[in-house]
Write a protein that holds these residues in place. Structure first.
Motif, mmCIF file in Angstrom:
data_model
loop_
_atom_site.group_PDB
_atom_site.id
_atom_site.type_symbol
_atom_site.label_atom_id
_atom_site.label_comp_id
_atom_site.label_asym_id
_atom_site.label_seq_id
_atom_site.Cartn_x
_atom_site.Cartn_y
_atom_site.Cartn_z
ATOM 1 N N GLY A 46 -50.106 30.139 70.513
ATOM 2 C CA GLY A 46 -51.411 31.237 70.680
ATOM 3 C C GLY A 46 -52.492 30.665 71.222
ATOM 4 N N ASP A 47 -53.686 31.341 72.233
ATOM 5 C CA ASP A 47 -55.063 31.116 71.877
ATOM 6 C C ASP A 47 -55.838 31.757 70.752
ATOM 7 O OD1 ASP A 47 -57.119 30.016 72.394
ATOM 8 O OD2 ASP A 47 -57.424 31.292 74.770
ATOM 9 N N MET A 48 -56.775 31.344 69.060
ATOM 10 C CA MET A 48 -57.689 32.083 68.474
ATOM 11 C C MET A 48 -58.722 32.049 69.345
ATOM 12 S SD MET A 48 -55.210 30.658 65.223
ATOM 13 C CE MET A 48 -56.231 32.688 64.315
ATOM 14 N N ASP A 49 -58.855 30.640 69.951
ATOM 15 C CA ASP A 49 -60.443 30.527 70.442
ATOM 16 C C ASP A 49 -60.639 31.286 71.527
ATOM 17 O OD1 ASP A 49 -59.588 28.566 71.937
ATOM 18 O OD2 ASP A 49 -60.282 26.928 70.613
ATOM 19 N N GLY A 50 -59.898 31.805 72.540
ATOM 20 C CA GLY A 50 -60.591 32.325 73.123
ATOM 21 C C GLY A 50 -60.686 31.322 74.651
ATOM 22 N N ASP A 51 -60.613 30.137 74.158
ATOM 23 C CA ASP A 51 -60.816 28.933 75.595
ATOM 24 C C ASP A 51 -59.807 29.179 76.430
ATOM 25 O OD1 ASP A 51 -58.516 27.471 73.795
ATOM 26 O OD2 ASP A 51 -59.741 25.611 73.131
ATOM 27 N N GLY A 52 -58.534 29.857 76.608
ATOM 28 C CA GLY A 52 -57.770 29.574 77.586
ATOM 29 C C GLY A 52 -56.867 29.224 77.630
ATOM 30 N N ILE A 53 -56.035 27.563 75.975
ATOM 31 C CA ILE A 53 -55.912 26.536 75.664
ATOM 32 C C ILE A 53 -55.001 26.748 74.340
ATOM 33 C CG2 ILE A 53 -55.755 23.900 75.343
ATOM 34 C CD1 ILE A 53 -57.420 23.615 76.970
ATOM 35 N N ASP A 54 -53.996 27.172 74.409
ATOM 36 C CA ASP A 54 -52.551 27.781 73.022
ATOM 37 C C ASP A 54 -53.177 26.796 72.284
ATOM 38 O OD1 ASP A 54 -52.472 30.339 74.265
ATOM 39 O OD2 ASP A 54 -50.113 29.627 75.031
ATOM 40 N N ASP B 293 -60.485 43.028 68.764
ATOM 41 C CA ASP B 293 -61.682 42.413 68.995
ATOM 42 C C ASP B 293 -61.751 40.791 70.192
ATOM 43 O OD1 ASP B 293 -60.616 39.859 67.962
ATOM 44 O OD2 ASP B 293 -61.939 39.267 66.337
ATOM 45 N N GLY B 294 -60.443 40.748 70.590
ATOM 46 C CA GLY B 294 -60.233 40.045 71.786
ATOM 47 C C GLY B 294 -60.302 38.495 71.085
ATOM 48 N N PHE B 295 -59.834 38.348 70.154
ATOM 49 C CA PHE B 295 -59.101 37.226 69.989
ATOM 50 C C PHE B 295 -57.828 37.539 68.802
ATOM 51 C CE2 PHE B 295 -63.968 36.402 70.615
ATOM 52 C CZ PHE B 295 -63.810 35.279 71.760
ATOM 53 N N ASN B 296 -56.925 36.300 69.449
ATOM 54 C CA ASN B 296 -55.828 36.343 68.763
ATOM 55 C C ASN B 296 -56.219 35.850 67.120
ATOM 56 O OD1 ASN B 296 -54.320 37.536 70.045
ATOM 57 N ND2 ASN B 296 -53.917 35.199 71.164
ATOM 58 N N GLU B 297 -55.413 36.710 65.663
ATOM 59 C CA GLU B 297 -55.516 36.237 64.723
ATOM 60 C C GLU B 297 -53.621 35.557 64.409
ATOM 61 O OE1 GLU B 297 -58.246 38.551 65.332
ATOM 62 O OE2 GLU B 297 -56.573 40.019 64.727
ATOM 63 N N LEU C 251 -47.893 39.671 54.145
ATOM 64 C CA LEU C 251 -48.610 39.087 55.193
ATOM 65 C C LEU C 251 -49.558 38.522 54.868
ATOM 66 C CD1 LEU C 251 -47.950 39.306 57.772
ATOM 67 C CD2 LEU C 251 -49.146 41.693 58.213
ATOM 68 N N ASP C 252 -49.389 37.317 55.689
ATOM 69 C CA ASP C 252 -51.061 36.884 55.540
ATOM 70 C C ASP C 252 -51.895 36.603 56.639
ATOM 71 O OD1 ASP C 252 -51.209 35.892 53.110
ATOM 72 O OD2 ASP C 252 -50.650 34.348 52.708
ATOM 73 N N VAL C 253 -52.649 37.106 57.154
ATOM 74 C CA VAL C 253 -53.729 36.994 58.207
ATOM 75 C C VAL C 253 -55.040 35.867 58.485
ATOM 76 C CG1 VAL C 253 -54.877 38.278 60.778
ATOM 77 C CG2 VAL C 253 -52.427 39.738 59.124
ATOM 78 N N TYR C 254 -55.163 35.409 59.182
ATOM 79 C CA TYR C 254 -56.432 34.414 59.014
ATOM 80 C C TYR C 254 -56.981 34.656 60.497
ATOM 81 C CZ TYR C 254 -53.931 32.239 55.264
ATOM 82 O OH TYR C 254 -53.178 32.511 54.174
ATOM 83 N N LYS C 255 -58.130 34.705 60.729
ATOM 84 C CA LYS C 255 -58.786 34.251 61.432
ATOM 85 C C LYS C 255 -59.570 32.849 61.352
ATOM 86 C CE LYS C 255 -61.380 38.896 62.554
ATOM 87 N NZ LYS C 255 -61.192 38.850 63.585
ATOM 88 N N LEU C 256 -59.404 31.945 62.866
ATOM 89 C CA LEU C 256 -60.166 30.880 63.565
ATOM 90 C C LEU C 256 -61.404 30.760 63.508
ATOM 91 C CD1 LEU C 256 -58.670 28.245 63.698
ATOM 92 C CD2 LEU C 256 -59.679 28.275 66.206
ATOM 93 N N LYS D 269 -59.305 31.335 58.316
ATOM 94 C CA LYS D 269 -59.848 31.636 57.186
ATOM 95 C C LYS D 269 -59.068 33.292 56.839
ATOM 96 C CE LYS D 269 -63.769 29.026 56.922
ATOM 97 N NZ LYS D 269 -64.031 28.080 56.190
ATOM 98 N N LEU D 270 -58.997 32.842 55.372
ATOM 99 C CA LEU D 270 -57.527 34.565 55.294
ATOM 100 C C LEU D 270 -58.659 35.360 55.462
ATOM 101 C CD1 LEU D 270 -55.263 35.536 54.365
ATOM 102 C CD2 LEU D 270 -56.387 35.064 52.274
ATOM 103 N N PHE D 271 -58.091 36.334 56.397
ATOM 104 C CA PHE D 271 -59.082 37.862 56.820
ATOM 105 C C PHE D 271 -58.089 38.628 56.047
ATOM 106 C CE2 PHE D 271 -59.029 41.409 60.309
ATOM 107 C CZ PHE D 271 -59.900 41.986 60.348
ATOM 108 N N SER D 272 -56.845 38.886 55.696
ATOM 109 C CA SER D 272 -56.340 40.240 55.575
ATOM 110 C C SER D 272 -55.065 39.480 54.370
ATOM 111 C CB SER D 272 -56.029 40.861 56.512
ATOM 112 O OG SER D 272 -55.147 42.014 55.838
ATOM 113 N N LYS D 273 -55.133 40.218 53.691
ATOM 114 C CA LYS D 273 -53.540 39.895 52.689
ATOM 115 C C LYS D 273 -52.653 41.433 52.409
ATOM 116 C CE LYS D 273 -52.577 36.917 49.207
ATOM 117 N NZ LYS D 273 -51.497 35.717 49.591
#
Length: 167
Positions: free
Chosen positions: A64-72, A124-128, A142-147, A153-157
């Motif tokens: 999956g694309d986390m940083d929005g550059d179009g590359i998974d 927010d338009g970006f995958n976690e 469930l751990d949710v991470y942002k890039l 970086k841990l965003f939610s637990k």
């Protein structure tokens, strides 16, 4: 003596030609397999891939694309060394100059992996990256991470029970 050899050797019936016919791999399946093999080579020696219990059958690597550059990006959850009981880890891979490299790694929790996938959970338009861990009798976590700056970086637990529904 021949009977003994026959019994010890098993009495398998040879496969019929129809049993040996398999559908051809699609180009996407072949590319996914090749990428998987490339990523596995970048893991530590004796690493054992952990396949999520939920999700697409047979897919032990999530893309999956986390940083929005179009590359998974790709995430691989593995047990560092099954023989010594080392903990679970998740490695995030990013493709740079047509080569994959590990950009971030996090420590896993629990005994197994329930879910691994990329979703835009906060819209927010970006995958976690969502990782659902088996915690045994305690349920699941469930751990949710942002890039952020190529680091997870841990965003939610949060804890959950039963099937995970992220939709």
């Amino acid at each position: 003596m021949l009977t003994t050899l026959w019994l010890l050797g098993g009495c398998r019936v040879p496969a019929t030609p129809i049993d040996m016919i398999k559908p051809p791999l699609s180009e996407a399946s072949k590319q996914r397999y090749d990428t998987s093999q490339e990523l596995i080579k970048l893991l530590p020696d004796k690493a054992q891939l952990v396949t999520p219990l939920q999700g697409q059958e047979g897919h032990d690597i999530s893309f999956g694309d986390m940083d929005g550059d179009g590359i998974d990006e790709a995430v691989v959850v593995y047990e560092d060394n099954k023989e010594t009981g080392k903990p679970l880890k998740a490695a995030l891979f990013k493709q740079q100059n047509e080569k994959w490299k590990v950009v971030s790694e996090i420590q896993g929790f629990g005994y197994g992996l329930e879910y691994a996938g990329f979703l835009d959970l906060d819209h927010d338009g970006f995958n976690e990256l969502a990782l659902g861990w088996s915690l045994g009798e305690a349920g699941n976590g469930l751990d949710v991470y942002k890039l952020s700056e190529d680091k997870l970086k841990l965003f939610s637990k949060k804890a959950y029970h039963g099937q995970l529904n992220l939709k």
